[in-house]
Structure formats: structure tokens, C-alpha cells
Design a protein around this motif. Structure first.
Motif, PDB file in Angstrom:
ATOM      1  N   THR A  33       0.836  -1.052  -0.020  1.00  0.00           N
ATOM      2  CA  THR A  33       0.135  -0.214  -0.186  1.00  0.00           C
ATOM      3  C   THR A  33       0.804   1.219  -0.045  1.00  0.00           C
ATOM      4  N   GLN A  80      -2.684   6.002   6.381  1.00  0.00           N
ATOM      5  CA  GLN A  80      -3.421   4.975   6.830  1.00  0.00           C
ATOM      6  C   GLN A  80      -5.008   5.286   7.062  1.00  0.00           C
ATOM      7  N   GLY A  83      -7.088   6.388   4.134  1.00  0.00           N
ATOM      8  CA  GLY A  83      -7.511   5.317   3.139  1.00  0.00           C
ATOM      9  C   GLY A  83      -6.522   4.707   2.662  1.00  0.00           C
ATOM     10  N   TYR A  84      -5.045   5.247   2.537  1.00  0.00           N
ATOM     11  CA  TYR A  84      -4.354   4.435   1.737  1.00  0.00           C
ATOM     12  C   TYR A  84      -3.534   3.262   2.370  1.00  0.00           C
ATOM     13  N   GLY A  88      -8.145   0.034   3.175  1.00  0.00           N
ATOM     14  CA  GLY A  88      -8.676   1.705   3.131  1.00  0.00           C
ATOM     15  C   GLY A  88      -9.403   1.657   1.619  1.00  0.00           C
ATOM     16  N   SER A  89     -10.180   2.878   1.605  1.00  0.00           N
ATOM     17  CA  SER A  89     -10.914   3.015   0.270  1.00  0.00           C
ATOM     18  C   SER A  89      -9.987   3.250  -0.837  1.00  0.00           C
ATOM     19  N   HIS A  90      -9.016   3.900  -0.596  1.00  0.00           N
ATOM     20  CA  HIS A  90      -8.125   4.284  -1.999  1.00  0.00           C
ATOM     21  C   HIS A  90      -7.347   2.893  -2.382  1.00  0.00           C
ATOM     22  N   THR A  91      -7.011   2.003  -1.392  1.00  0.00           N
ATOM     23  CA  THR A  91      -6.488   0.766  -1.639  1.00  0.00           C
ATOM     24  C   THR A  91      -7.389  -0.111  -2.172  1.00  0.00           C
ATOM     25  N   THR A  92      -8.647  -0.247  -1.714  1.00  0.00           N
ATOM     26  CA  THR A  92      -9.735  -1.156  -2.161  1.00  0.00           C
ATOM     27  C   THR A  92     -10.005  -0.755  -3.480  1.00  0.00           C
ATOM     28  N   ALA A  93     -10.149   0.427  -3.766  1.00  0.00           N
ATOM     29  CA  ALA A  93     -10.626   1.065  -5.324  1.00  0.00           C
ATOM     30  C   ALA A  93      -9.537   0.604  -6.234  1.00  0.00           C
ATOM     31  N   ARG A  94      -7.968   0.740  -5.782  1.00  0.00           N
ATOM     32  CA  ARG A  94      -7.113   0.357  -6.716  1.00  0.00           C
ATOM     33  C   ARG A  94      -7.133  -0.916  -7.158  1.00  0.00           C
ATOM     34  N   ARG A  97      -9.686  -2.374  -9.661  1.00  0.00           N
ATOM     35  CA  ARG A  97      -9.434  -2.000 -11.136  1.00  0.00           C
ATOM     36  C   ARG A  97      -8.899  -3.128 -11.577  1.00  0.00           C
TER      37      ARG A  97
END
Length: 101
Positions: A33, A80, A83-84, A88-94, A97
Motif C-alpha cells: 500500500t 493509513q 484510506g491509503y 482503506g478506500s483508496h487501496t480497495t479501489a485500486r 481495477r
């Protein structure tokens, strides 16, 4: 008298073991992450600077290295919470993809 040898007990199990599984599936990013790598690079870099300060007897450089370590730890925790980090939200979105692992 019954056979109590190790081989007999291994072949004739008399009780079952309890299996403790995690309640949910672990994230698939294996800790890769933004928050994790930022913290890792910051701590390693700060440790290297501090080690150079100790090696060359430059007290101020050793303190600068320790300061870099502290800043990296705080920055990792902030990332953290934004959301990174793991889950986290950004990690889950990445990770969701196409082509992401």
C-alpha cells in the motif's frame, strides 16, 4: 493392553482438532500500500542517515535521521487514516481495477 505407540496414535486419530479460521478473507494486496511503502522507505532512509551520523560522529546528522524516522512513522499513520493503508478506500479501489492484484 492397547498399542500406544506413536505410529499407532498417528494412524488412528481419536479426536479432532479445532480449526480456527479468520472471520473474513484477508486483503489480497499483501501489504503493498501507499502508506506501507511510504513508511518503509522513510524508516529505512532515516535509519541510513542516522547510521551515517553515528559512523562519522556527527551528532546533528544522527538526530536528523531519527527525526526522519519519526516523520515517516507519523506520515504512514496519516496516510493509513486517509484510506491509503490496508483495507482503506483508496487501496480497495485500486485493487478492484482491472489488472490489479
Amino acid at each position: 493392553m492397547s498399542d500406544q505407540s506413536l505410529a499407532h496414535r498417528a494412524q488412528n486419530a481419536t479426536r479432532t482438532e479445532t480449526v480456527h479460521l479468520p472471520p473474513t478473507v484477508a486483503p489480497v494486496n499483501h501489504g503493498k500500500t501507499v502508506a506501507g511503502w511510504t513508511t518503509t522507505y522513510g524508516v529505512v532512509g532515516g535509519g541510513l542517515v542516522a547510521a551515517l551520523g553515528v559512523t562519522f560522529a556527527l551528532v546533528w546528522l544522527a538526530w536528523v535521521g531519527l527525526g526522519i524516522v519519526v516523520v515517516a512513522l507519523v506520515l504512514g499513520k496519516v496516510l493509513q487514516s486517509l484510506g491509503y493503508g490496508q483495507g482503506g478506500s483508496h487501496t480497495t479501489a485500486r485493487d478492484s481495477r482491472a489488472g490489479a492484484h
